[in-house]
Design a protein around this motif. Structure first.
Motif, PDB file in Angstrom:
ATOM      1  N   ARG A 134       1.229  -1.081  -0.029  1.00  0.00           N
ATOM      2  CA  ARG A 134      -0.383  -0.135   0.524  1.00  0.00           C
ATOM      3  C   ARG A 134       0.738   1.203  -0.008  1.00  0.00           C
ATOM      4  N   ILE A 135       1.734   1.049   0.883  1.00  0.00           N
ATOM      5  CA  ILE A 135       2.945   2.511   0.566  1.00  0.00           C
ATOM      6  C   ILE A 135       3.398   2.187  -1.073  1.00  0.00           C
ATOM      7  N   ALA A 136       3.657   1.662  -1.400  1.00  0.00           N
ATOM      8  CA  ALA A 136       4.810   1.021  -2.900  1.00  0.00           C
ATOM      9  C   ALA A 136       2.962   2.384  -3.817  1.00  0.00           C
ATOM     10  N   GLU A 137       1.634   1.684  -3.626  1.00  0.00           N
ATOM     11  CA  GLU A 137       1.273   1.889  -4.342  1.00  0.00           C
ATOM     12  C   GLU A 137       0.544   3.569  -3.999  1.00  0.00           C
ATOM     13  N   THR A 138       0.990   3.821  -2.904  1.00  0.00           N
ATOM     14  CA  THR A 138       0.061   5.875  -2.204  1.00  0.00           C
ATOM     15  C   THR A 138       1.283   6.174  -2.988  1.00  0.00           C
ATOM     16  N   PHE A 139       2.865   6.016  -2.402  1.00  0.00           N
ATOM     17  CA  PHE A 139       3.483   7.219  -2.677  1.00  0.00           C
ATOM     18  C   PHE A 139       4.660   6.574  -3.880  1.00  0.00           C
ATOM     19  N   PRO A 140       3.932   6.860  -5.070  1.00  0.00           N
ATOM     20  CA  PRO A 140       4.491   6.032  -6.337  1.00  0.00           C
ATOM     21  C   PRO A 140       5.848   7.130  -6.971  1.00  0.00           C
ATOM     22  N   LEU A 165       8.402   7.348  -4.565  1.00  0.00           N
ATOM     23  CA  LEU A 165       9.336   6.993  -4.258  1.00  0.00           C
ATOM     24  C   LEU A 165      10.003   5.943  -4.333  1.00  0.00           C
ATOM     25  N   PRO A 166      11.886   5.791  -4.376  1.00  0.00           N
ATOM     26  CA  PRO A 166      12.035   4.347  -5.023  1.00  0.00           C
ATOM     27  C   PRO A 166      11.941   3.140  -4.845  1.00  0.00           C
ATOM     28  N   PRO A 167      11.194   2.430  -5.666  1.00  0.00           N
ATOM     29  CA  PRO A 167      11.387   0.905  -5.783  1.00  0.00           C
ATOM     30  C   PRO A 167      11.852  -0.378  -4.480  1.00  0.00           C
ATOM     31  N   GLU A 168      11.336  -0.278  -3.870  1.00  0.00           N
ATOM     32  CA  GLU A 168      12.086  -1.533  -2.786  1.00  0.00           C
ATOM     33  C   GLU A 168      12.766  -1.994  -3.134  1.00  0.00           C
ATOM     34  N   LYS A 169      14.432  -2.617  -2.580  1.00  0.00           N
ATOM     35  CA  LYS A 169      15.374  -3.467  -3.257  1.00  0.00           C
ATOM     36  C   LYS A 169      15.048  -4.517  -2.623  1.00  0.00           C
ATOM     37  N   PRO A 170      15.229  -5.982  -3.176  1.00  0.00           N
ATOM     38  CA  PRO A 170      16.001  -7.327  -3.517  1.00  0.00           C
ATOM     39  C   PRO A 170      15.620  -7.448  -1.465  1.00  0.00           C
ATOM     40  N   GLY A 171      16.874  -6.774  -1.091  1.00  0.00           N
ATOM     41  CA  GLY A 171      17.542  -7.140   0.113  1.00  0.00           C
ATOM     42  C   GLY A 171      16.500  -6.692   1.258  1.00  0.00           C
ATOM     43  N   SER A 172      15.464  -5.588   1.148  1.00  0.00           N
ATOM     44  CA  SER A 172      15.222  -5.122   2.220  1.00  0.00           C
ATOM     45  C   SER A 172      13.645  -5.682   2.455  1.00  0.00           C
ATOM     46  N   LYS A 173      13.308  -6.909   1.472  1.00  0.00           N
ATOM     47  CA  LYS A 173      11.877  -7.171   1.324  1.00  0.00           C
ATOM     48  C   LYS A 173      11.724  -8.357   2.660  1.00  0.00           C
ATOM     49  N   TRP A 174      12.787  -8.868   3.053  1.00  0.00           N
ATOM     50  CA  TRP A 174      12.607  -9.687   4.961  1.00  0.00           C
ATOM     51  C   TRP A 174      13.347  -8.968   5.322  1.00  0.00           C
ATOM     52  N   PRO A 175      13.033  -9.564   6.812  1.00  0.00           N
ATOM     53  CA  PRO A 175      13.684  -8.363   8.445  1.00  0.00           C
ATOM     54  C   PRO A 175      14.567  -9.297   8.181  1.00  0.00           C
ATOM     55  N   LYS A 176      15.544  -8.522   8.740  1.00  0.00           N
ATOM     56  CA  LYS A 176      17.401  -8.942   8.848  1.00  0.00           C
ATOM     57  C   LYS A 176      17.830  -7.664   9.871  1.00  0.00           C
ATOM     58  N   THR A 177      18.468  -8.006  10.152  1.00  0.00           N
ATOM     59  CA  THR A 177      19.581  -6.647  10.712  1.00  0.00           C
ATOM     60  C   THR A 177      20.650  -7.022  10.177  1.00  0.00           C
ATOM     61  N   THR A 178      21.545  -5.116   9.908  1.00  0.00           N
ATOM     62  CA  THR A 178      22.431  -6.067   9.452  1.00  0.00           C
ATOM     63  C   THR A 178      23.535  -5.741  10.763  1.00  0.00           C
ATOM     64  N   LEU A 179      24.433  -6.044  11.106  1.00  0.00           N
ATOM     65  CA  LEU A 179      25.271  -6.433  12.684  1.00  0.00           C
ATOM     66  C   LEU A 179      26.955  -5.459  11.913  1.00  0.00           C
TER      67      LEU A 179
END
Length: 116
Positions: free
Chosen positions: A69-75, A77-91
């Motif tokens: 919905r965020i991507a559709e509402t605010f076109p 915005l740059p498209p989400e990168k593949p590495g941010s499409k799932w939850p992770k934390t850079t250590l």
């Protein structure tokens, strides 16, 4: 004199945000209806370019819907990168331009497997 005050309407897909603050406020408003969720550690791993990472599990489908919905509402915005499409934390990461040797990568991968 009295000046007319303009009433601010909520952001909709046809309502182009005027600045970053409008985008942030619109996203915050969309998030207000979301229930909290609990993520659990899933695995340590070495990601792209030697980045140490902790992956999480428990990402509910409602969050995927919110992101859509965020991507559709605010076109704009740059498209989400593949590495941010799932939850992770850079250590941790390597210095700019540095690379892991194959032996370093093997050792880090073994440590990741050992501690999970």
């Amino acid at each position: 004199g009295m000046e007319a005050k303009r009433k601010r309407l909520p952001a909709t897909p046809t309502d182009a945000p005027r600045n970053d603050s409008d985008v942030a406020k619109g996203i915050a408003a969309m998030c207000e209806d979301c229930e909290p969720c609990e993520l659990r550690p899933a695995a340590f791993f070495v990601a792209w370019s030697g980045v140490m990472t902790l992956a999480w599990q428990g990402f509910p489908p409602v969050l995927a819907g919110l992101k859509r919905r965020i991507a559709e509402t605010f076109p704009a915005l740059p498209p989400e990168k593949p590495g941010s499409k799932w939850p992770k934390t850079t250590l941790g990461c390597l210095k700019e331009g540095a690379r892991l040797t194959p032996d370093q990568l093997r050792k880090l991968t073994q440590l990741c497997e050992k501690f999970f």
